[in-house]
Every structure is written in structure tokens, then in C-alpha cells.
Enzyme design. Structure first.
Site, PDB file in Angstrom:
ATOM      1  CB  SER A 209      -0.929  -0.037   1.222  1.00  0.00           C
ATOM      2  OG  SER A 209      -2.243   0.197   0.854  1.00  0.00           O
ATOM      3  CG  ASP A 235      -4.240  -5.045  -2.865  1.00  0.00           C
ATOM      4  OD1 ASP A 235      -4.498  -5.378  -4.038  1.00  0.00           O
ATOM      5  OD2 ASP A 235      -5.112  -4.763  -2.039  1.00  0.00           O
ATOM      6  CG  HIS A 378      -5.512  -3.503   1.384  1.00  0.00           C
ATOM      7  ND1 HIS A 378      -4.935  -3.164   0.171  1.00  0.00           N
ATOM      8  CD2 HIS A 378      -5.042  -2.610   2.277  1.00  0.00           C
ATOM      9  CE1 HIS A 378      -4.153  -2.104   0.353  1.00  0.00           C
ATOM     10  NE2 HIS A 378      -4.196  -1.757   1.613  1.00  0.00           N
TER      11      HIS A 378
END
Lengths: 422, 452
Positions: A209, A235, A378
Site C-alpha cells: 500500500s 496491492d 488488502h
């Protein structure tokens, strides 16, 4: 229209989850804590029946417990120690302008020839987000090392400013991308000094992220030179991240603001499927929280209640809403930098592929390696640490300079026309 | 109307056929494909197509631009499925056409024709969505395993078959530096208007003369955009010896036609054209070695079969590591050597998105053809197909070079010729995405809840 729906759906889902999850345990489950996958499934099923919203994920692989030979803890929501996953922790002092920063990082050093995987977590997370991944990658590559830092404002990293004009609570931390990537490079170099490595090992950067944006920025700026073999982004895709930012406030406001215990916080993360692997949640979640001692009625002062009923609750260590101004700057130009920077490139996505235009073109032109984990959320490296580690290990093996043997070039055949064939 | 024709009509309307019919279709297709070798021989004229990726409406546009099956002989180089919203209809239509007209359409395997890839990139989900079970996906995957790995186009010509844009010839002939015989390649838009021509340069010698093609941009003639090229009668002034199927006119190349033009034209034979989805493999130095592979399996993670479906040409020397994580990169020296050794004049491949629809590399020794316009509904690229004409110079008898090593040199030690064969005449038709409404499109993918 769709996003509206999603938001209300997400809200409805979250609303059904008690912020302070009741700890319901099935005795039978606890006995079989680490037994096999069926236990995992039955645990999910029982959760499902208690809330009505949790979908069991039969494909989830039971995470094998690394290292520890201790008997399993009494509760499947009890915290786990970092020391079960990393060899050591480092406190690395760095002076940057007027700011003194004591970086905290977890390290399992590589053996002489092994690569070093340097991991950077996402916003609001911590270095222990990669704990399970670290254990798995060391299983896959025994000579490897893992360095996982707590970014500033996260985990146990401390930022000290010379003039403490404001309280720590209100002080905004510099979370600009430039600062974070230079922090990461600085921590790697400080680790080298602390560990007295004569040279840096081959490095594979891994960022989740926000961390993905950080490692790409580091690679783009070439801060660690040619020691960086490649980088893996977990992700995050510029296009979809930018879209998602609009909904982030809603998401953040729907999170519970505090938890009565670490166990309840772990429960919340697994039940809301934020982290879908309770074993990983048990090691990573505690580092996200700060104990806060409160009086029973903080608003009104009733002197008769003091001392006896003081309680400890846990709030988020990194308040995310104040960091909002940074959000778009983290992901801006992420796709073009990812494609243009030097080094091997790996993109790991959870669920479906959410490639934006740049990355879609880049993928179909063969510029990087893409791997999608359909069953992960996630936090894919927490949800499926073994699978993610397997892909990362393979990525390293392919790109390992030492082992790289390319097929021979066209030899004499072309120039000499027929001599030396075969 | 046979059941198969009914199925074709239904699929042309972008409506899936019932599961039982899919099963039967896939069974017949497998029976047919099992008879094909790993490398299918295809006679020119043929139209070569690249990736489709479930963009059904664009496939219809491709047929409009390139002519319909069976009028036009087609070769599709794989990646029929995934990413687009109509993988199912696209693949099943192509498969129906294959079963109905086995000699007029050739399908070879792309890296997306695989169980593992289709579960991640859309085809599996699409089958589940449209049929409620994975059966159809399973039937299709079984067909994938039987698809050929490559094709060898025989009997191609160096000449460019006459274009049907007569108005262009009339309006620009005086400005063209050479007559039609010297045109090596041209690019037409979706209405058949010539966008650009390339004049043939002397064949590549060793060492290669760095002869870049003289791209000559011709002004687009005023034409009625709606009249298909086929309605234009061939001009008598133009050589029609080699008559590949242009537009939608089926023009059987009779020996009569060919022999009549035989004295007029110099021999125009060229080598074979190897078509493969990805590219070359370090384990494959002859076309015959492709024939020896055991192809009837899921695409492996490494090895020759994997490389053929995954590799990319690149501006490097020798072999390189592919950033894709599978296959290799290969440089111009590899292609030159391979083509000379195997009597090839060109390698045609797909696999890589090229914004212009096609891309020639390494002195026209290899070309990438990409046939999915505005890929994945967002990339903004145009698509192309490549038409290869038939060499009618020797009376319709195809001088076959079937890729056997050293056949030109008789028995004895293996030799690699010093010069490359002249590339075949190449007509690219470039087209844009078909307009399509959003009916039947699945809802936009949900945005992630948490993304920090």
C-alpha cells in the site's frame, strides 16, 4: 452510484460487527488450535453463525506456526510476540534536519550470500505486518534476511523535535513520500553500520500500500544504488488508489475508535476480514494500538470514582485522518515510476486485478510480473503469507544475479555459416 | 440450417449457446485439433490476427474489416479469452467457425489459453456468471490443451496483392516513386484507404544493410466510406496473379489466373512465415523441434512450450530475462539466425500490446500483430490484422519450404545461409474499437475499502 452502494454495504457490514467483539470461544476449537485446516474452517463457520456476515474462506491455507515450540496460547485472539518471527530488533538513531528520529526495525539478518528483503508497511500499519511473511520467506530461502521497519509515526519508531511546542497528540508528523523513502534508505544504511556488514547484500524491496509507493520512490530515486535487485508492490495501483481515497474517510470513521483489550482488537480485525488470518492478526494488530488509561467518566469529574475504577483501553497508535493531506501525494505518478525505475518489478494484487491504464499497457507489453491472489484481502501478505512468500522467493530466484545463467548467444552459426553448430 | 450454423448465428449475435451444445462443440473441436500437428501448415493467402481477449464486438469489427469466414482465410495467434467481457462468446464463435470451416480458420494457443491464467483474469468468472457452473470453462480448457502451438504459412509472395483502392492508384500513381511491384507493405485504415506504403528495399545481406523502410504517406483518397472494398472490381491494369482474399470477396486463386500472369511477373517466392503467440525459445532452434513437443497439457511454467507462448523480442543481444516472470527476451541476432536456419522470411507473433496495432522489428524479420483495439476498454490503442498474399508465380504450385533444416542444401552438413530471404508482401488493416453499448457489461469492479 456503485460507490454509494458499496459504501452503504460496507457500513452495514461493519455496523453488524460489535466494536468490542465479544470473545466467544469454542473449547473444542482451542484444543485443535493448530491441528489442521478443518479447524480453521469450523472456526470461520462458528464466527459466521455468531454475526451472520462472515463468509468462510475454505481456500485459506492454515498458516503454519514458525519457530515456536511452546504450547499454543490459551486464546486464539491472544497477542503473539515479535520475537517469534524475527531474530532481533534495532533502534537506529538518525538526525534529519532539526528532527531526531529513533527508527525501530525488526531484523533477521541474511547469511553471507543471501538476499535481504526490505519491507515497508502501509499507512496505519507496522513492521509486524510482515512478521508472518518474514517467517515464510526464510523457510523458502534459508539464506535470506528480512528487515522490516516501523515508519515514522508508526509502531515503535520515535520522532523527537527539539522544540516541543505542541503535545504529541496534535503534532503532525511529516509523512511525505520523500521523507518516507529517505527514511527507508537511511534505515537500510544504518542497519548495515549497526550489523557491520562490509557491503549491502542484494536487496529486494517490498512495500504494501503506502509502503509500495515508498519502495517505488526509493527505487526511482536510486537511493540504494545497484544493490536493489528489484521491487515488489503489494496491492496498490495509482488509479484505483486515487479512486478509493474518496471513500477512505467513510471507512476510517466506521472503524471502532478504541478497543477494551488487545484480544478484542485482534478479534475485530479478523471478524471484519480486514486481516483474514488470525495468526497474523495476533502478531501485527497489537503494534497498531496504544494503551490509554482512562477514568470511568472523563467528561464529568466525580471524585468518588477515582483510583478504584481506572481502566485501560487501546486506541489507534497512528491517527490516520490527520494524514489525509498526504494521501494523494503518496500515489501520484506511482504507475509511471513503477514502470520506469531500474530493477525487476513485481506487482501483487488481492482479489481482482485493478490495473490502471498505464499498468494495463505495461503488463500487456511485458514490462513487469503480475500476480493476483483472488482469495486474499488488502493485507494479502498477512492473509496468505506462504503464498506471497513463494511468489516473492521465485521472483528473487529468477532475478538473482549470482545464479543468472542466460542461454548462449548465437555463436559461430551466424558469422561463420555452419561451423561449430550443435 | 444445421445446428452448427444455428449456433454460429446465435454467437454472432453475442448470445451464449446452451451448455450441452458447448460440450458437443468442444468435443468436435478436440477431435479436429488432435489431428493437427504442433505446427499447422497454412497456405497463403491468409490474414493473421493477434490477441482478441474477449472483445467480442471488436472481433465483429475485425471480420467486417478483414472479410468474413469462410471468404477470408484466418489465422488467430491466441489469447482469445480473458480481460474482455465476452471471452465466452468470442472463443466459442471462433471454435464454431473452426469446426464448420476447418480449412479456413486456424487457431493457435496463447498464454491466456490456460487454466491457471483464466481463473485469475476473467474467463473463469465469466463462465460461472453466464452458466452458474464451471463446466463450460472446463470444456474450453480441455480444448485449449489441444490447440496448436504455432503455424507455418507456406506459399507467401513478396508481392503485395493489388489493393482495392483504385482511386488511390489513380490519384497518386504519378507521385509514387515506383510502380506497384515495388510496394513491400502498406497500411490501410478500416475503410480500406491506404495510409502508408513501404517500397521494397534490396534484400537483407550479411552484414545487414541498415535499410529502414521508406515510409511513404499517401493522401487518403476520397472514397465512399460505406462501400466495402469488395464491391470494387479489380482494375485490369493491376496484376491479379496473386489474389488473396481482400475485403469480403472470395476470390479463389485459380491456376488459370495465375498462369495468365506468370510471364509478367518475376518469381516472387519468399520463405515461410512462422506464427506463434509469444516468440522463440532457447530450447528451440528449428521448427521441427516444436513439432516434437508434447503439447497436450496445461501450459507449463517453464520450458520450450512455455517460452513459445510467453517470450518477447527486445532490443538486446542474445537472450534476456523476461520481466513477465515467464519466457525470455530475445534479440535480433537470435531472430536472424533462426529465420535463416529455418528458411523463414518472417516471424509473426502477438502477445504484446502495440499502440499502433502492429510493430515490425529487426529489419522486418519479426512483426507483432495486436487485434484488440482499445484493449480492456481503456488503453486507447488501435488494432491491426496482417494480410499475406499468395505466390501465384509458379502456376499455383506452392514451393514449399516446410521448415526442415537445410532442405535447400540437400543432404550433408547443416548450413545457415548468409543472407535473409526477402520479406513477404504485407498489408496491414488497422481498425479502431467498435462502438458498443454497455448492455451486458458487468458492473464496475468495486473499489477497495481500504487503500492506505
Amino acid at each position: 452510484m456503485m460507490s454509494e452502494l458499496q459504501r452503504s454495504f460496507a457500513k452495514a457490514q461493519l455496523a453488524k460487527l460489535p466494536p468490542e467483539a465479544p470473545l466467544i470461544f469454542d473449547e473444542r476449537e482451542e484444543d485443535e488450535e493448530y491441528a489442521d485446516d478443518t479447524r480453521n474452517r469450523s472456526a470461520s463457520d462458528s464466527s459466521a453463525s455468531s454475526t451472520g456476515t462472515i463468509v468462510p474462506s475454505p481456500t485459506k491455507h492454515l498458516f503454519e506456526r514458525p519457530k515456536s515450540s511452546k504450547p499454543p496460547p490459551a486464546s486464539r485472539s491472544s497477542p503473539l510476540e515479535w520475537s517469534e518471527f524475527f531474530e532481533t530488533e534495532l533502534y537506529l538513531e538518525r538526525q534529519r534536519a532539526a528532527t531526531k528520529i529513533i527508527h525501530h526495525a525488526y531484523l533477521s539478518p541474511p547469511s553471507s550470500s543471501g538476499p535481504l528483503f526490505v519491507t515497508h508497511h502501509g499507512a496505519g500499519s507496522s513492521g509486524l505486518s510482515f512478521a508472518c511473511f518474514a517467517a515464510e520467506i526464510l523457510k523458502a530461502i534459508p539464506t535470506a534476511g528480512v528487515l522490516s521497519l516501523d515508519a515514522r509515526g508508526h509502531g515503535r519508531t520515535q520522532v523527537e523535535k527539539p522544540k516541543a511546542e505542541d503535545d504529541d497528540q496534535t503534532e503532525t508528523i511529516d509523512l511525505s513520500l520523500e521523507t518516507l523513502s529517505s527514511d527507508l534508505a537511511g534505515v537500510v544504511q544504518a542497519t548495515q553500520r549497526r550489523m557491520s556488514w562490509s557491503a549491502l547484500p542484494d536487496i529486494v524491496l517490498i512495500g504494501h500500500s503506502l509502503g509500495g509507493a515508498v519502495v517505488v520512490d526509493l527505487a526511482d530515486k536510486g537511493l540504494l544504488g545497484s544493490t536493489v535487485l528489484g521491487y515488489a508492490v503489494l496491492d496498490v495501483v495509482e488509479g484505483s488508489a486515487m479512486e478509493a481515497l474518496a471513500h477512505m474517510e467513510t471507512y476510517l470513521s466506521s472503524r471502532p475508535s478504541s478497543f477494551p483489550s488487545l484480544a478484542s482488537a485482534i478479534e475485530w480485525h479478523t471478524r471484519s476480514r480486514t486481516i483474514r488470518n488470525s495468526f497474523s492478526a495476533r502478531v501485527s494488530v497489537p503494534s497498531l494500538l496504544l494503551p490509554v488509561t482512562t477514568e470511568p467518566n472523563p467528561s464529568s469529574s466525580h471524585p468518588q470514582n477515582t483510583a478504584t475504577k481506572t481502566t485501560t483501553s487501546y486506541t489507534w497508535r497512528t491517527p490516520l485522518p490527520p494524514t489525509q493531506p498526504y494521501w494523494p501525494t503518496w500515489f501520484e505518478k506511482l504507475s509511471s515510476k513503477f514502470l520506469a525505475s531500474r530493477g525487476a518489478k513485481l506487482l501483487l494484487l488481492a482479489g481482482t486485478d485493478r490495473l490502471d491504464k498505464d499498468l494495463m499497457i505495461g503488463q500487456m507489453q511485458g514490462k513487469y510480473q503480475l500476480h493476483v491472489f483472488p482469495d486474499a484481502g488488502h493485507f494479502l501478505h498477512e492473509d496468505q503469507p506462504a503464498k506471497v512468500a513463494a511468489v516473492v522467493a521465485e521472483f528473487w530466484r529468477r532475478n538473482d544475479r549470482a545464479a543468472l545463467v542466460l542461454p548462449p548467444k548465437v555463436g559461430d552459426g551466424l558469422k561463420g555459416g555452419g561451423k561449430g553448430e550443435g | 440450417m444445421s445446428d452448427l450454423d444455428k449456433a454460429i448465428a446465435q454467437l454472432r449475435a453475442c448470445r451464449p449457446i446452451p451448455e450441452s451444445q458447448v460440450r458437443e462443440l468442444c468435443y468436435k473441436a478436440r477431435e479436429l485439433l488432435i489431428e493437427e500437428g504442433n505446427v499447422v501448415s497454412v497456405d497463403a493467402p491468409v490474414t493473421i490476427c493477434g490477441d482478441i481477449h474477449g472483445q467480442f464486438h471488436d472481433l465483429m469489427e475485425l471480420f467486417r474489416v478483414g472479410g468474413d469466414v469462410p471468404d477470408t482465410n484466418y489465422l488467430f495467434m491466441g489469447d482469445f479469452v480473458d480481460r474482455g467481457f465476452y471471452s465466452l462468446e468470442s472463443f466459442l464463435l471462433l471454435l464454431c467457425l473452426k469446426v464448420r470451416y476447418p480449412d479456413r480458420i486456424t487457431l493457435i494457443r496463447g498464454n491466456h489459453e490456460s487454466r491457471q491464467i483464466t481463473t485469475v483474469y476473467g474467463f473463469y468468472d465469466e463462465c460461472i456468471r453466464k452458466y452458474g457452473s464451471a463446466n463450460v470453462w472446463r470444456y474450453c480448457c480441455e480444448v485449449f490443451d489441444y490447440l496448436a502451438l504455432g503455424a507455418l504459412i507456406l506459399g507467401a509472395t513478396t508481392d503485395l496483392a493489388p489493393t482495392s483502392s483504385i482511386s488511390l492508384e489513380e490519384s497518386t500513381q504519378s507521385t509514387l516513386p515506383a510502380d506497384d511491384d515495388d510496394i513491400e507493405s502498406e497500411v490501410l485504415d478500416s475503410q480500406g484507404r491506404v495510409q502508408c506504403k513501404t517500397i521494397r528495399t534490396p534484400p537483407l545481406r550479411d552484414p545487414p544493410t541498415n535499410s529502414t523502410s521508406n515510409g511513404h504517406i499517401s493522401p487518403a483518397p476520397d472514397r465512399d466510406a460505406l462501400s466495402p472494398p469488395a464491391e470494387r472490381p479489380p482494375s485490369s491494369s493491376l496484376p491479379n496473379a496473386s489474389s488473396p482474399t481482400l475485403g469480403s470477396t472470395p476470390q479463389p486463386s485459380t491456376s488459370q489466373q495465375s498462369s495468365s500472369s506468370f510471364p509478367i511477373h518475376p518469381p516472387s517466392s519468399t520463405g515461410s512465415i512462422l506464427c506463434v503467440h509469444g516468440g522463440l525459445s532457447p530450447l528451440i532452434d528449428t521448427v521441427d523441434k516444436i513439432r516434437l513437443l508434447d503439447r497436450k497439457q496445461e501450459v507449463p511454467h517453464e520450458g520450450a512450450m512455455c517460452d513459445l507462448l510467453w517470450s518477447d523480442p527486445d532490443d538486446i543481444e542474445g537472450w534476456g530475462l523476461s520481466p513477465r516472470g515467464a519466457g525470455y527476451l530475445f534479440g535480433s541476432d537470435i531472430v536472424t539466425h533462426f529465420n535463416r536456419k529455418n528458411d523463414l522470411s518472417l516471424i509473426a507473433r502477438a502477445h504484446q500490446l502495440v499502440m499502433e496495432g502492429y510493430k515490425e522489428m529487426f529489419e522486418r524479420q519479426i512483426v507483432t500483430v495486436w487485434s484488440a483495439p482499445n484493449y480492456c476498454y481503456r488503453c486507447g490503442n488501435v488494432a491491426a490484422i496482417l494480410e499475406i498474399g499468395e505466390d501465384g508465380a509458379n502456376g499455383g504450385v506452392v514451393g514449399r519450404s516446410n521448415g526442415d533444416v537445410g532442405r535447400r542444401y540437400g543432404l550433408g552438413e547443416e548450413q545457415v545461409p548468409h543472407s535473409s530471404l526477402p520479406p513477404p508482401g504485407r498489408r496491414y488493416r488497422v481498425f479502431e474499437a467498435a462502438p458498443q453499448d454497455s448492455r451486458g457489461m458487468p458492473a464496475k469492479k468495486p473499489v477497495a475499502e481500504y487503500f492506505l
